[in-house]
Design a protein around this motif. Structure first.
Motif, mmCIF file in Angstrom:
data_model
loop_
_atom_site.group_PDB
_atom_site.id
_atom_site.type_symbol
_atom_site.label_atom_id
_atom_site.label_comp_id
_atom_site.label_asym_id
_atom_site.label_seq_id
_atom_site.Cartn_x
_atom_site.Cartn_y
_atom_site.Cartn_z
ATOM 1 N N SER A 21 -14.906 38.504 141.149
ATOM 2 C CA SER A 21 -15.249 39.460 142.194
ATOM 3 C C SER A 21 -16.705 39.867 142.078
ATOM 4 N N CYS A 22 -17.221 40.335 143.184
ATOM 5 C CA CYS A 22 -18.592 40.818 143.213
ATOM 6 C C CYS A 22 -18.601 42.123 143.994
ATOM 7 N N ALA A 23 -18.915 43.186 143.305
ATOM 8 C CA ALA A 23 -18.970 44.496 143.941
ATOM 9 C C ALA A 23 -20.425 44.860 144.218
ATOM 10 N N ALA A 24 -20.665 45.276 145.430
ATOM 11 C CA ALA A 24 -22.014 45.670 145.825
ATOM 12 C C ALA A 24 -22.132 47.181 145.853
ATOM 13 N N SER A 25 -23.260 47.644 145.422
ATOM 14 C CA SER A 25 -23.510 49.080 145.464
ATOM 15 C C SER A 25 -24.934 49.322 145.923
#
Length: 121
Positions: A21-25
């Protein structure tokens, strides 16, 4: 500015499955094309897959089609890569990437720090 953080890498036996997964913030990724790349030891970084900002268009590089799937959840600011029937050759650091819709993977690309995927035989 968008920050990308990958997770979900690890070690798996050949034939197994893994999802990263890749979470963007920092900013919503809803208007970005999202992608996955990978870099194996001693090799150049290579494109794996990408997905349009609405998710209506996905593309997985030919050699991985049928085994890898990319998806995204804009409400969660997250993009996923599902990897099935993994092979030792899939061993690499997997990088999440983002780019503006009107750009390309050769410019204005944002990168995550990468997550290691190791497939044992």
């Amino acid at each position: 500015q968008v920050q990308l953080v990958e997770s979900g890498g690890g070690m798996v036996q050949a034939g197994g499955s893994l999802s990263v997964s890749c979470a963007a913030s920092g900013r919503t990724i809803s208007r970005y094309v999202m992608g996955w790349f990978r870099q194996a030891p001693g090799k150049e970084r290579e494109f794996v897959a990408d997905i349009s900002w609405r998710g209506g268009r996905t593309y997985v590089t030919n050699s991985l089609q049928g085994r890898f799937t990319i998806s995204r959840d804009n409400a969660k600011n997250t993009v996923y890569l599902q990897m099935n029937s993994l092979k030792p050759d899939d061993t690499a650091v997997y990088y999440c990437a983002a780019r503006p819709e009107d750009s390309s993977w050769y410019r204005n690309v944002l990168w995550g720090q990468g997550t290691q995927v190791t497939v044992s035989s």
